[in-house]
Design a protein around this motif. Structure first.
Motif, PDB file in Angstrom:
ATOM      1  N   LEU A   1      36.302  46.906  18.271  1.00  0.00           N
ATOM      2  CA  LEU A   1      35.256  46.003  18.764  1.00  0.00           C
ATOM      3  C   LEU A   1      35.849  44.709  19.312  1.00  0.00           C
ATOM      4  CD1 LEU A   1      32.316  46.384  16.212  1.00  0.00           C
ATOM      5  CD2 LEU A   1      32.593  47.425  18.473  1.00  0.00           C
ATOM      6  N   LEU A   2      36.911  44.220  18.656  1.00  0.00           N
ATOM      7  CA  LEU A   2      37.558  43.008  19.162  1.00  0.00           C
ATOM      8  C   LEU A   2      38.126  43.272  20.558  1.00  0.00           C
ATOM      9  CD1 LEU A   2      38.500  40.112  18.921  1.00  0.00           C
ATOM     10  CD2 LEU A   2      40.539  40.917  17.710  1.00  0.00           C
ATOM     11  N   ALA A   3      38.759  44.443  20.725  1.00  0.00           N
ATOM     12  CA  ALA A   3      39.290  44.789  22.052  1.00  0.00           C
ATOM     13  C   ALA A   3      38.162  44.798  23.090  1.00  0.00           C
ATOM     14  CB  ALA A   3      39.984  46.148  22.008  1.00  0.00           C
ATOM     15  N   ALA A   4      37.031  45.417  22.718  1.00  0.00           N
ATOM     16  CA  ALA A   4      35.913  45.509  23.658  1.00  0.00           C
ATOM     17  C   ALA A   4      35.374  44.122  23.999  1.00  0.00           C
ATOM     18  CB  ALA A   4      34.809  46.380  23.061  1.00  0.00           C
ATOM     19  N   LEU A   5      35.175  43.288  22.964  1.00  0.00           N
ATOM     20  CA  LEU A   5      34.625  41.948  23.196  1.00  0.00           C
ATOM     21  C   LEU A   5      35.594  41.087  23.993  1.00  0.00           C
ATOM     22  CD1 LEU A   5      32.961  41.126  19.767  1.00  0.00           C
ATOM     23  CD2 LEU A   5      31.810  41.241  21.991  1.00  0.00           C
ATOM     24  N   ALA A   6      36.874  41.189  23.692  1.00  0.00           N
ATOM     25  CA  ALA A   6      37.869  40.392  24.421  1.00  0.00           C
ATOM     26  C   ALA A   6      37.893  40.811  25.894  1.00  0.00           C
ATOM     27  CB  ALA A   6      39.254  40.554  23.789  1.00  0.00           C
ATOM     28  N   GLY A   7      37.835  42.117  26.133  1.00  0.00           N
ATOM     29  CA  GLY A   7      37.813  42.605  27.520  1.00  0.00           C
ATOM     30  C   GLY A   7      36.589  42.099  28.263  1.00  0.00           C
ATOM     31  N   SER A   8      35.421  42.154  27.617  1.00  0.00           N
ATOM     32  CA  SER A   8      34.194  41.652  28.247  1.00  0.00           C
ATOM     33  C   SER A   8      34.287  40.157  28.502  1.00  0.00           C
ATOM     34  CB  SER A   8      32.991  41.895  27.336  1.00  0.00           C
ATOM     35  OG  SER A   8      32.736  43.265  27.232  1.00  0.00           O
ATOM     36  N   GLY A   9      34.691  39.423  27.474  1.00  0.00           N
ATOM     37  CA  GLY A   9      34.724  37.958  27.560  1.00  0.00           C
ATOM     38  C   GLY A   9      35.680  37.486  28.648  1.00  0.00           C
ATOM     39  N   LEU A  10      36.875  38.054  28.685  1.00  0.00           N
ATOM     40  CA  LEU A  10      37.853  37.628  29.680  1.00  0.00           C
ATOM     41  C   LEU A  10      37.390  38.000  31.090  1.00  0.00           C
ATOM     42  CD1 LEU A  10      41.178  38.564  27.839  1.00  0.00           C
ATOM     43  CD2 LEU A  10      40.308  36.255  28.299  1.00  0.00           C
ATOM     44  N   SER A  11      36.740  39.159  31.232  1.00  0.00           N
ATOM     45  CA  SER A  11      36.266  39.572  32.555  1.00  0.00           C
ATOM     46  C   SER A  11      35.176  38.636  33.053  1.00  0.00           C
ATOM     47  CB  SER A  11      35.730  41.002  32.514  1.00  0.00           C
ATOM     48  OG  SER A  11      36.740  41.874  32.068  1.00  0.00           O
ATOM     49  N   LEU A  12      34.218  38.312  32.188  1.00  0.00           N
ATOM     50  CA  LEU A  12      33.153  37.389  32.588  1.00  0.00           C
ATOM     51  C   LEU A  12      33.723  36.024  32.948  1.00  0.00           C
ATOM     52  CD1 LEU A  12      30.179  38.024  30.128  1.00  0.00           C
ATOM     53  CD2 LEU A  12      30.500  38.866  32.447  1.00  0.00           C
ATOM     54  N   ALA A  13      34.666  35.548  32.123  1.00  0.00           N
ATOM     55  CA  ALA A  13      35.277  34.241  32.393  1.00  0.00           C
ATOM     56  C   ALA A  13      35.980  34.273  33.747  1.00  0.00           C
ATOM     57  CB  ALA A  13      36.268  33.875  31.288  1.00  0.00           C
ATOM     58  N   GLY A  14      36.632  35.396  34.049  1.00  0.00           N
ATOM     59  CA  GLY A  14      37.314  35.530  35.342  1.00  0.00           C
ATOM     60  C   GLY A  14      36.348  35.455  36.513  1.00  0.00           C
ATOM     61  N   VAL A  15      35.206  36.148  36.407  1.00  0.00           N
ATOM     62  CA  VAL A  15      34.205  36.104  37.487  1.00  0.00           C
ATOM     63  C   VAL A  15      33.755  34.659  37.703  1.00  0.00           C
ATOM     64  CG1 VAL A  15      31.926  36.850  38.250  1.00  0.00           C
ATOM     65  CG2 VAL A  15      33.364  38.431  36.975  1.00  0.00           C
ATOM     66  N   CYS A  16      33.436  33.973  36.599  1.00  0.00           N
ATOM     67  CA  CYS A  16      32.968  32.579  36.692  1.00  0.00           C
ATOM     68  C   CYS A  16      33.984  31.708  37.410  1.00  0.00           C
ATOM     69  CB  CYS A  16      32.746  31.975  35.306  1.00  0.00           C
ATOM     70  SG  CYS A  16      31.380  32.692  34.420  1.00  0.00           S
ATOM     71  N   LEU A  17      35.232  31.820  37.005  1.00  0.00           N
ATOM     72  CA  LEU A  17      36.250  30.911  37.534  1.00  0.00           C
ATOM     73  C   LEU A  17      36.584  31.226  38.990  1.00  0.00           C
ATOM     74  CD1 LEU A  17      38.519  30.688  34.391  1.00  0.00           C
ATOM     75  CD2 LEU A  17      37.021  28.927  35.300  1.00  0.00           C
ATOM     76  N   GLN A  18      36.620  32.521  39.343  1.00  0.00           N
ATOM     77  CA  GLN A  18      36.926  32.876  40.736  1.00  0.00           C
ATOM     78  C   GLN A  18      35.835  32.362  41.663  1.00  0.00           C
ATOM     79  OE1 GLN A  18      37.612  37.081  40.367  1.00  0.00           O
ATOM     80  NE2 GLN A  18      39.502  36.713  39.247  1.00  0.00           N
ATOM     81  N   THR A  19      34.585  32.400  41.217  1.00  0.00           N
ATOM     82  CA  THR A  19      33.487  31.894  42.038  1.00  0.00           C
ATOM     83  C   THR A  19      33.479  30.372  42.068  1.00  0.00           C
ATOM     84  OG1 THR A  19      32.194  33.827  41.478  1.00  0.00           O
ATOM     85  CG2 THR A  19      30.984  31.952  42.343  1.00  0.00           C
ATOM     86  N   LEU A  20      33.751  29.800  40.919  1.00  0.00           N
ATOM     87  CA  LEU A  20      33.745  28.339  40.765  1.00  0.00           C
ATOM     88  C   LEU A  20      34.699  27.661  41.746  1.00  0.00           C
ATOM     89  CD1 LEU A  20      33.258  25.743  39.010  1.00  0.00           C
ATOM     90  CD2 LEU A  20      34.918  26.655  37.422  1.00  0.00           C
ATOM     91  N   VAL A  21      35.883  28.207  41.914  1.00  0.00           N
ATOM     92  CA  VAL A  21      36.856  27.562  42.801  1.00  0.00           C
ATOM     93  C   VAL A  21      37.066  28.356  44.086  1.00  0.00           C
ATOM     94  CG1 VAL A  21      38.038  26.367  40.961  1.00  0.00           C
ATOM     95  CG2 VAL A  21      38.819  28.624  41.615  1.00  0.00           C
ATOM     96  N   ARG A  22      36.337  29.455  44.270  1.00  0.00           N
ATOM     97  CA  ARG A  22      36.490  30.329  45.437  1.00  0.00           C
ATOM     98  C   ARG A  22      37.954  30.627  45.707  1.00  0.00           C
ATOM     99  NH1 ARG A  22      32.241  27.611  47.285  1.00  0.00           N
ATOM    100  NH2 ARG A  22      33.509  26.075  48.323  1.00  0.00           N
ATOM    101  N   ASN A  23      38.667  30.942  44.648  1.00  0.00           N
ATOM    102  CA  ASN A  23      40.090  31.239  44.793  1.00  0.00           C
ATOM    103  C   ASN A  23      40.335  32.570  44.102  1.00  0.00           C
ATOM    104  OD1 ASN A  23      42.885  31.430  44.393  1.00  0.00           O
ATOM    105  ND2 ASN A  23      43.093  29.208  44.388  1.00  0.00           N
TER     106      ASN A  23
END
Lengths: 351, 272
Positions: free
Chosen positions: A80-102
């Protein structure tokens, strides 16, 4: 006359999208059950399901105590930790890529994980004092918050966050944190060093139920909030002025996205260490499949990130049994070829 | 719907970008904002569509103060064709145009049949319906601008703002785009570079120089040769257009040598 394209240019759209989501949910359930069963002592999937069901339904244990302990106390929290970490990091990545358009933005570019690593490494090596009192997870969380504040202060001008400054301030803070971490590593004794290295490369080994609460809550809250922000993020992803013209309060959205992504990253890093590559590559891979609409990118990233990390964790503990390899090594080794194949497909589609 | 700009100034890091500009853009008219690079055209527009808060002054659309109402309200009143469109993504034309419905939708609303009909009509209006499922970034510059106008149309706003809409377009595409804007009949404020486009398409002009309004009025009132020389640093003359007979601007470098000069040209008055 130009040719008229009759359907969406994205690999998966329309009913295909619904099928993809259902398939990913099924894949996540199957991968989770399978991954719980595999280990030093293999447990058949049927018995895994029986043990998990008996705990969830509050019934009496139907299995022998040893199997019960292996499945429920050791393997389930880990998977479950693996699953949650994968979800959390992926969502954070989407946010940051959009935030700075980089396209290179990921949770590790913003200094958040370097700050977390520094906090964790101080806790792992000092052994006494205030930092040790926080525990490794607490110190990592504190470190990531401090680095976030520094990046935030450096990247704003007159109260507005500047995208390019955000990237540069993040990189600078990340290097600074890494430099101090490296120095502390050199001073550490060999016994501590192995723990530090393992932590820096990321690991979900030794997870317990207590580790999951904060991360599960952070992921759930962020995911629910992001569900309401899809349109605004679409607008933001094509330009600040365009987004303002489409009725988005750009500055406010930027700040909220940065805070959400940072807290999510801090929550992951504080319990699972520095798992790289997931937050960078899962969002890109998802966009290559479903297109850039955030209302599709978020749910698919959440699921794909979870499936990906559950499978990678499975590989890390089976490839060199009974030894374990840090998960950060395999996220890149397995993810990169898959991603390059998708990228090649995109080039053909754009022609 | 009328747009009123009152004493808007923008000061960033002690640099005055705009110094107290006033403008009234009448309903259903095209108001052109002209001036050299860096004169503050884009900055003025950004204050109107709520991308940049003026240091002092106010912008009213109809009765409402833009900066006292929400961002979403702004999206219902003004539609923008901005200059900053990112091309490093794979949005389809349909997805780009559908974004125009954003201010009309609640956070969890889905697009309805009515929304899709509005999007389809807008694409037909700009003759880009054939490209609905193409990737926006793969279109030509002129096609992309037409798609962005279609998105502005789907916002169904009374006011249209255009920030140098003809940049990077070939001459045919430039005129086609401006014809389209005139056909729409919205209250339009357009930042323009080409003085002939400004004279041919605008009802009123605002001439900016170094963040200040130099002149405001009809194209004939604003664009006199001395003023053009002072602001743009070029010699100019107005001649009748050989094809349409309308007044047409011709320009020459201010440092041009004497033998280029047509000695008897009575309209060449811009030389300093």
């Amino acid at each position: 006359m130009r040719p008229t394209a009759r359907s969406s240019p994205h690999l998966v759209s329309g009913t295909g999208f619904a099928v993809l989501v259902v398939a990913l949910v099924a894949a996540l359930v199957a991968a989770t059950a399978f991954a719980i069963g595999v280990g030093t002592v293999d447990v058949p999937v049927g018995r895994v399901v029986a043990v998990v069901w008996s705990h969830l339904s509050g019934g009496t244990a139907v299995q022998d105590p040893l199997t019960d302990q292996i499945v429920w106390e050791f393997r389930t929290p880990r998977v479950l930790l693996a699953a949650l970490a994968g979800s959390g990091l992926s969502l954070a990545g989407v946010c940051l890529q959009t935030l700075v358009r980089n396209p290179l933005a990921d949770p590790y570019l913003f200094g958040v994980s370097a700050g977390a690593s520094l906090g964790a490494v101080i806790a792992l090596t000092s052994g006494v004092g205030l930092v040790a009192g926080l525990g490794v997870a607490g110190a990592a969380f504190a470190g990531s918050l401090i680095s976030l504040v520094v990046v935030f202060v450096m990247a704003q001008r007159g109260g507005r966050l500047i995208g390019s400054s955000l990237v540069l301030a993040g990189v600078a803070v990340a290097y600074l944190g890494t430099a101090i971490t490296s120095y502390i590593q050199l001073q550490a004794n060999p016994a501590e060093l192995r723990g530090v290295m393992f932590w820096l490369l990321g690991s979900v080994a030794g997870a317990s139920w207590d580790d999951l609460g904060v991360l599960a809550a952070a992921t759930a809250v962020t995911a629910i909030w992001l569900t309401t922000q899809g349109r605004s993020m679409n607008a933001l992803s094509v330009g600040d002025d365009t987004a303002a013209g489409l009725g988005v309060d750009v500055h406010r959205l930027r700040v909220l996205l940065l805070v959400a992504a940072s807290l999510l990253t801090a929550a992951v890093v504080s319990v699972a260490g520095g798992i790289g590559f997931v937050g960078l590559i899962v969002p890109h891979a998802v966009r290559l499949v479903v297109g850039p609409d955030h209302r599709k990118v978020f749910p698919v990233s959440l699921l794909a990130g979870a499936v990906f990390l559950v499978l990678v964790d499975l590989v890390t503990r089976t490839v060199d049994r009974p030894n374990e390899v840090p998960i950060g090594i395999f996220t890149a080794a397995l993810g990169a070829p898959f991603f390059l194949a998708l990228l090649r497909r995109r080039k053909r589609a754009l022609r | 719907m009328r747009v009123r700009i009152d004493g808007v100034s923008v000061v960033i890091d002690d640099t005055t970008i705009l110094g107290g500009v006033d403008l009234v853009a009448e309903a259903s008219a095209i108001t052109g904002v002209i001036g050299p690079n860096g004169s503050g055209k884009s900055t003025l527009l950004r204050c109107v569509y709520r991308a940049l808060k003026p240091t002092t002054g106010a912008v009213h659309i109809g009765q409402d103060d833009v900066w006292r109402s929400s961002a979403r309200q702004a999206g219902l009143r003004t539609a923008v064709v901005a200059q900053d469109h990112d091309l490093d993504n794979d949005y389809s034309v349909h997805e780009i145009v559908t974004m125009g419905r954003n201010p009309h939708k609640g956070v969890l609303d889905r697009e309805t049949t009515a929304d899709r009909a509005i999007v389809d009509r807008a694409l037909e209006r700009v003759r880009m319906d054939w490209a609905a499922h193409r990737v926006f970034a793969t279109l030509s510059g002129g096609e992309r601008q037409r798609v962005l106008v279609a998105r502005a149309l789907t916002q169904e706003t009374p006011v249209l703002l255009l920030d140098e809409p003809t940049n990077h377009l070939d001459i045919g595409a430039q005129l086609e785009l401006l014809d389209l804007v005139r056909e729409l009949g919205l209250t339009t404020i357009a930042a323009l570079h080409d003085l002939n486009h400004a004279t041919a398409y605008c009802d009123r002009l605002l001439l900016l120089h170094a963040g200040r309004a130099v002149a405001e009025g009809t194209p004939a009132e604003v664009l006199d040769a001395d003023r053009v020389a002072a602001v743009f640093g070029v010699r100019s003359a107005v001649v009748p257009h050989p094809l349409t007979g309308r007044p047409h601007f011709v320009t020459a470098s201010i440092t041009g040598s004497a033998e280029e000069e047509v000695p008897s040209d009575p309209t060449s008055t811009g030389r300093r």
